[in-house]
Scaffold this motif. Sequence first.
Motif, PDB file in Angstrom:
ATOM      1  N   GLU A 211       0.930  -0.974  -0.002  1.00  0.00           N
ATOM      2  CA  GLU A 211       0.122  -0.100   0.248  1.00  0.00           C
ATOM      3  C   GLU A 211       0.650   1.044  -0.003  1.00  0.00           C
ATOM      4  N   ARG A 212       2.178   0.982   0.273  1.00  0.00           N
ATOM      5  CA  ARG A 212       2.854   2.287   0.389  1.00  0.00           C
ATOM      6  C   ARG A 212       4.149   2.476  -0.569  1.00  0.00           C
ATOM      7  N   ASP A 220       3.407  -7.229  -8.371  1.00  0.00           N
ATOM      8  CA  ASP A 220       2.688  -6.534  -7.441  1.00  0.00           C
ATOM      9  C   ASP A 220       1.273  -6.586  -8.008  1.00  0.00           C
ATOM     10  N   ILE A 224      -1.802  -8.095  -5.989  1.00  0.00           N
ATOM     11  CA  ILE A 224      -3.150  -7.523  -6.094  1.00  0.00           C
ATOM     12  C   ILE A 224      -4.434  -8.226  -6.255  1.00  0.00           C
ATOM     13  N   ARG A 227      -5.336 -10.822  -3.928  1.00  0.00           N
ATOM     14  CA  ARG A 227      -6.002 -10.314  -2.859  1.00  0.00           C
ATOM     15  C   ARG A 227      -7.466  -9.988  -3.212  1.00  0.00           C
TER      16      ARG A 227
END
Length: 468
Positions: A211-212, A220, A224, A227
Motif C-alpha cells: 500500500e505504500r 505487485d 493485488i 487479494r
Amino acid sequence: MRITVAGLGADGRADEKVLSAARAAARTVLLAEIPNNLRENAIRYETLDSFREPDENAGGLSEAAEKALLSDGTVFIAPGDVCFDATAAKLLRSALEKGAQVSVISGGDRALCAAFRCGYADGTGGVRIHTAASFERARETDEVLVINGVETKRAACGLKQKLLKYYGAMHEVFFTDIRGNNGKIIPLFLLDSMEAYGYYTSIVLRPVPLERKARFGFYDLVAIMDRLRGENGCPWDNEQTHESLKRYLLEESYEVIEAIDEGDIKALYDELGDVLLQVVFHSRIAEQRGEFDISDVTTAICSKMISRHTHIFGDVCADTSQQVLKNWEQIKKAEKGHESQSAVLSGVPKSMPALLRSEKVQSKAAGAGMDFPGFADAVLKLHEEIGELKDALSGSGNVTEECGDLLFAAVNLVRLAGAEPETALQRATDKFIARFSAAEKSAAEQGIDMRSCGPEKLNELWDNAKKK
C-alpha cells in the motif's frame, strides 16, 4: 543479558567462531537435530524441540521456548546463514526489545548481517544483493535490498536518484561500515549527505508494504489480483468469469488503439495497464480453476518469442523484415501442425472483426502465392464486383453475398495499395464525422433543415464542409 545467534556452514559444520561461542556459552541450543560437528568438539547442546510440549506443533518459536532462550549466555544455532532463519529473527527481535546485547555470527553478506544484528532487516522474505556500480533499478521492492561498495559521495548521489523512483524520500535506510559490523538508520534523502564513503560502505533497504509503494512491478499486480480474488476480497472481482470479462478485454484494447491514434502517451501507458490487468485477471481465474497460472502465460509467450526469432536466438539468417516474417510464418505453421495453407487460413479466428479477419486471410493466402500480380488487377476485380452487385440489386443475385464480395475486393485493393484497411477506414470515418459536424453547424447558422432541404442543398453544404 547477552545472546548470540549463529549459523552452521553450508555443510552443516560450525566454524571456529561458532565453536568458540558455544564453548563459552551457558546454554547452546540448536534449531533442530541435524548432522553437525558440535559433539565431536565436546560441545553439549539442546534442540528447540526439548522446549516444546508433547502436543505442540514443530516449527516457529513458542512462548515457552522464547522465555527459556532469553537467558544470559545463550547461543542459538540455526542451519545455514542465520540471517535467513525465521526463528532466529524472532528470537533476535525479542532479545533487542528486552534490551539484551546481541551478537550475530554469519558467514554471509556482512551488511545484511549488521542489519540483522540491529533488528533492522532479515533475509526470511528474500534478499537481492548488488554493488553500487552495477545497480540500475529495484525490480522488486518486496524483498530486502543490499547494495555494497558505495565508495564516493557521487556514487551515493546517483544511487539515491535511482532509489527515489521506487522508495519514498523518507524510507529508512540502514547505512553501515562493514568493517565494524555496525550501522545507523537514515532517511533515503540523506544518503549522499554522510561524512564518509568507501569500499566498506553498504546500505540495506527494507521491503516496502504494497500500500505504500512509490512504484510497482509486474508481480505487485499479480499480488493485488490474488487479494481481490481471495478470501474476504472484492465481491465484484470474485464474481467474474472468462466469459464475463470478454467485453472488457475488447474495450481496453480499443482504448489502447485510440491512445496511439491520438498520440496521447500518458493515456497509452494507462490503457496498456488496463489490458495487462485483463491478462492477470484471466490468469488468476484459471489458476483458481486448476487450469493454468500467470507463469504458464509468461512461459508460453517467452518460449514463442525465442523459438520464432531463430535469427536472434539461433543460427538462422534473416537480414530483412520480409525474411523475418517468412521465417515466423514457417515456424508458426510447424508449431501449430498445419500441413497446408488452407489450415493456416482456417486458423484465423472467426471472432476477429470482419475487416481485420479478411485482410489477415488475404495476407496469408498471398504468402502461399494466391494473389493478384499487381494493383491494377485488383482494381479490375473491384469493378467486376460492383457490376455483380448491380445485377443482384436488379433481382438476379444474392445482395448480401455480393456486398460481401465487394467489401472483400475493396480490402484486397487497400492491402495491395500498401495501406492498413482498419486504419484507413477509421480515418475515413473520423473525416466523415468532422465534415458532417461542419455541415450541420453551417445548416444551423443558415436556418436550414437538413432532413428536408433536398439533395442539391445537402451537396452544397457537404462541398463547403470539405473545403474547411
